[in-house]
Structure formats: C-alpha cells, structure tokens
Design an enzyme around this catalytic site. Structure first.
Site, PDB file in Angstrom:
ATOM      1  N   CYS A  50      55.417  17.855  46.427  1.00 47.76           N
ATOM      2  CA  CYS A  50      55.614  19.065  46.064  1.00 47.76           C
ATOM      3  C   CYS A  50      56.721  19.301  44.736  1.00 47.76           C
ATOM      4  CB  CYS A  50      56.013  19.868  47.226  1.00 47.76           C
ATOM      5  SG  CYS A  50      57.544  19.223  48.082  1.00 47.76           S
ATOM      6  N   ARG A  52      57.452  16.858  42.424  1.00 44.06           N
ATOM      7  CA  ARG A  52      57.410  15.872  41.188  1.00 44.06           C
ATOM      8  C   ARG A  52      56.045  15.247  41.253  1.00 44.06           C
ATOM      9  NH1 ARG A  52      61.478  13.007  40.597  1.00 44.06           N
ATOM     10  NH2 ARG A  52      62.726  13.828  42.435  1.00 44.06           N
ATOM     11  N   GLU A 114      67.035  12.980  51.304  1.00 42.92           N
ATOM     12  CA  GLU A 114      65.767  12.968  52.262  1.00 42.92           C
ATOM     13  C   GLU A 114      65.086  11.952  52.371  1.00 42.92           C
ATOM     14  OE1 GLU A 114      62.672  13.409  51.452  1.00 42.92           O
ATOM     15  OE2 GLU A 114      62.791  13.636  49.427  1.00 42.92           O
ATOM     16  N   THR A 115      64.556  11.454  53.484  1.00 46.54           N
ATOM     17  CA  THR A 115      63.785  10.478  53.537  1.00 46.54           C
ATOM     18  C   THR A 115      62.138  10.354  53.271  1.00 46.54           C
ATOM     19  OG1 THR A 115      63.601  10.676  56.016  1.00 46.54           O
ATOM     20  CG2 THR A 115      65.198   9.491  55.107  1.00 46.54           C
ATOM     21  N   GLN A 120      56.130   8.695  50.896  1.00 44.52           N
ATOM     22  CA  GLN A 120      55.157   9.195  49.922  1.00 44.52           C
ATOM     23  C   GLN A 120      55.315   7.968  48.779  1.00 44.52           C
ATOM     24  OE1 GLN A 120      57.494  12.633  49.023  1.00 44.52           O
ATOM     25  NE2 GLN A 120      55.923  13.906  50.266  1.00 44.52           N
ATOM     26  N   ALA A 190      48.354  22.041  58.751  1.00 42.16           N
ATOM     27  CA  ALA A 190      48.890  21.197  60.026  1.00 42.16           C
ATOM     28  C   ALA A 190      49.124  19.751  59.557  1.00 42.16           C
ATOM     29  CB  ALA A 190      47.648  21.052  61.168  1.00 42.16           C
ATOM     30  N   GLY A 191      49.785  19.672  58.096  1.00 37.18           N
ATOM     31  CA  GLY A 191      50.164  18.467  57.397  1.00 37.18           C
ATOM     32  C   GLY A 191      51.627  18.235  58.222  1.00 37.18           C
ATOM     33  N   MET A 193      54.440  18.468  56.421  1.00 34.87           N
ATOM     34  CA  MET A 193      55.352  19.667  55.871  1.00 34.87           C
ATOM     35  C   MET A 193      55.188  20.678  56.974  1.00 34.87           C
ATOM     36  SD  MET A 193      56.912  19.211  53.030  1.00 34.87           S
ATOM     37  CE  MET A 193      56.842  20.559  51.811  1.00 34.87           C
TER      38      MET A 193
END
EC number: 1.2.1.70
Length: 444
Positions: A50, A52, A114-115, A120, A190-191, A193
């Site tokens: 989201c 980059r 953040e991890t 990703q 429902a992913g 995020m």
C-alpha cells in the site's frame, strides 16, 4: 553487473498516483516474468504494497537497465514514461543494497519499525524464485536481508512501540468517537490489513462488528474470531446505513463505494455522520465522497500524523539497526567480490579432476584385475588428496579476490596453475547465467 532499485513510495508520490502503479497479487508472477525478458535485466524482484511499488534488479548496464525498467512500468500500467518519471526514486549499487535492508527492517516504512513489510518482502522474493527471476546474486542478498531483519527485530525494541497502518486507523477512530463499545463498525475486506484492523478494534472494546468480503466464507471465518457478523458485499448499502465507523481494505481495482452510492445512503442516515478510513491501495472509496456533508473520509496518507507517536524512541532503535545493516553490507560486498574467482576455482578443480581421471584410466590399464570396490576406494582416496592439495590455494584465491588489484593477482594465479583463459571465461558465463540455486529462507 549492477544492482538497481526503482521505487515509487509514500515519500515521493501521493496515494492517488501510487494506486496507478500497484501490482495486484495475482499478476505479480507474470509481471516478474515479463520484466525478466526486458533488455539488460538479469534478475528481478517486484515488491508492491500500500505504501510502495519497487523493482529490485540486477542489470548488466546501469543506464540501459534504468531505461527499460521505467519503460516496463509505464507499459504495464499503460502510462507514458514522462508521467511516471517524476515520482520515481532510483537507488544504485551500495545505495540499492542499503535501501533493500532498510525497507525490509522497517526503517523506511511510514510506521518506522513495523514488521509487516518483512513478510511482504519474503513473499515477493519467493514468488520471484518460483518464476526463476532470481539468480546467484539476489538469492544470496535476499537471504541475507531477511535473516538480518529478523535479527534486528529480535535484538532491538523497535517493533514494540510501532503501530501498524491498521492500528493507526483504529486510533483515529478512537480520537473521534472516544469509546468504541457502542459504535457499529464495518470492515470491508477479509485480508491481512482488514484482520489487523478488526483485531485492534476488538482490543479497543468494539463489539458491534460486521465483516464484508466478496467471498462470504472468508468474512465468516474472520468475523467468528472476534464475535462479529459476516455479510456479503451485495448487502453493502444496507450495512452503510447502520455503520458509525468504516475501515476498508479490499484491494479491488475499482471503487467499492462510489459517491453516487454514498449520496443515496446519506439521505437515509438522518444526518448521522460516518467516519471512513480507506487503507487500500488502489483506494476502495471514491475520494469525492469527502465532499458530502455527513461523510468524513481519510485515506492512508492522512494517517501520517497518527503514526508519529513514539517516533523519537523508535528512531533511537533505528540507529542501532542501521549499524547492523552497514556491517551486513560489508559482508555481502565481500561475498560479491569473490564471485569473480568462482570461474577460476571451477577451472582449477576441473583440471585437477581431469588429471585424477586420467590417472585412474592409466592405473586400470596397468592393474587390470582390480575389483569394482578397489577402484572405488582408490578413486575416493585420490580425490581426497586433490581436495587437500587444493584447499589452501582456493582459500588464498578467495582472499585475493577481495583485495585491491585482484584481477592482476588472479591472472598470475591462473598462470601458475596453467589454466586456459578460454576455460575460465566459459566458467564465468555459467556463473553469470546460473538461475537454479535455491537457498533455504528462514521462516518468519
């Protein structure tokens, strides 16, 4: 060979442009395969989140590589290079390696520390391996990067006070509504995020929760974990009538909620305000909705102020990680410098094994009654002698490769062992085009 990064990120491009250059998960493998066939590109990994879209590449020429990667981006998203170029940041060589380490460790994230980005990066790398878009250099580099990122988070406290984008969305809701116990919350998507947002909402006291997804079964599984309700997206308009807070992250390619839809909904809400946070890229909610009187819309870029909390503390930890990164870059560059000696070592081993093979043939002629077992024992021991004799010269060659003036010294090394130039060059081609080695990647 050169390492290159072409980046579009939240620092250089607003969300309205980033969403134009976002690869859908289902098309990522095809995109990397297409990029791999571009002129100058030897290896590549594409990372698209989201915040980059970045192309990591090994290229044979920097100028040519830069051009064809820009062209690939423009062609893929049906834009002109001139439209894309102003928003691109390009990193080369040491800068590119440092950038990959920083991104994977969370130092370049909107939420420092953040991890989620680590997972990703790992997923993108594994997909690139599956389509054979990586080779010797990226297999080693990404393995090293992923390992360091895990170590950085375990040896520092940078992640302890870092909030995710999903958490920031919930914090923004709490600032507006205070207690969330009586708020009707609607989650679209429902992913990962969406689930992170729901997890944070539940932890903040929200109990009146509805989860909506194109696949109802996924919404049901997620809603059940947090005592919520699941509905199909076909019921969206009715759900919007009840909601006080909406957090959306479906990853759809078109707006899920349009201004026309929301205009109708507002007329039936009797003036009740609706707080909406769109953390999807591309965006799920038409930005024109913010013009409506009863709708208060925030996108992912609007969360920047919220995530500044505890930033000073995290930046102190980031300095420790940057030091770790610099040490790791030295190790990688040392490894990279020894790649040039691989063809030389291979040629030396081949020559020694050829001598051993000729000796075995001569021995079998002179002693024709040797049993198969005796032949195997003799062969094994003669190879062992060769390995012991070559051990020190090979170590010296690797050390020379990392020194200044390595090419002249290695040329002398080849002359001492009477290694044919053509044979070494042939081996070099094999190393350059190798695409099959797959390292074991540590699980997250």
């Amino acid at each position: 060979m050169h390492i290159l990064v072409v980046s579009v990120n939240y620092r250089t491009a607003p969300v309205e442009f980033r969403e134009k250059l976002t690869f859908q998960a289902a098309e990522l493998e095809r995109a990397m395969t297409t990029l791999q066939n571009q002129k100058s590109v030897l290896e590549n990994v594409i990372v698209s989140t989201c915040n980059r879209t970045e192309i990591y590449a090994v290229v044979d020429q920097l100028h040519t590589g830069r051009y064809y990667i820009k062209k690939f981006l423009a062609d893929w998203f049906q834009l002109e290079i001139e439209e894309v170029a102003p928003y691109l940041t390009i990193f080369e060589q040491d800068g590119a390696i440092d950038h990959l380490f920083r991104v994977t460790c969370g130092l370049d994230s909107m939420v420092v520390g953040e991890t989620q980005i680590l997972g990703q990066i790992k997923d993108s790398f594994l997909e690139a391996q599956q389509v054979k878009a990586t080779g010797t250099i990226f297999n080693e580099l990404f393995k090293q990067v992923i390992t360091l990122a895990k170590r950085a988070h375990s040896e520092t406290t940078i992640g302890e006070s870092a909030m995710s984008v999903s958490y920031a969305a919930v914090e923004l809701g709490k600032k507006i509504f205070g207690e969330l116990t009586d708020c009707h919350v609607l989650i679209l998507g429902a992913g990962k995020m969406g689930e992170l947002a729901l997890q944070n909402l539940y932890g903040s006291g929200a109990r009146k929760v509805t989860v909506m997804n194109r696949t109802l079964s996924k919404a049901e599984v997620m809603a059940e974990k947090y005592m919520g309700h699941a509905k199909s997206l076909s019921e969206l308009q009715c759900a919007l009538l009840e909601a006080d807070i909406l957090i959306s992250s479906t990853g759809a390619s078109e707006y899920v909620i349009t201004k026309e839809m929301m205009t109708k909904v507002e007329k039936m809400r009797s003036g009740r305000p609706l707080f909406m946070v769109d953390i999807a890229v591309p965006r799920d909610i038409d930005p024109a909705i913010d013009e409506l009187e009863g709708s208060f819309l925030y996108d992912i870029d609007d969360l920047q102020g919220v995530v500044e909390a505890n930033r000073a503390e995290r930046l102190k930890e980031a300095e420790k990680i940057q030091f770790m990164i610099e040490e790791e870059i030295v190790l990688f560059k040392t490894w990279l410098s020894t790649l040039g000696v691989v063809p030389l070592i291979s040629a030396l081993r081949d020559k020694a094994l050829a001598i051993q093979s000729e000796t075995m043939v001569s021995l079998e002629r002179k002693i024709p009654n040797l049993s198969d077992r005796e032949k195997k024992v003799i062969s094994k021991h003669t190879k062992s002698i060769i390995n012991q004799l070559l051990k020190d010269p090979i170590l010296v060659a690797k050390e020379i490769a990392a020194e200044e003036g390595a090419s002249e010294k290695l040329a002398l090394f080849a002359k001492i062992f009477d290694l044919e130039t053509e044979e070494v060059e042939s081996r070099a081609e094999e190393v350059e085009h190798k695409r099959v080695w797959t390292p074991s990647v540590p699980s997250l």
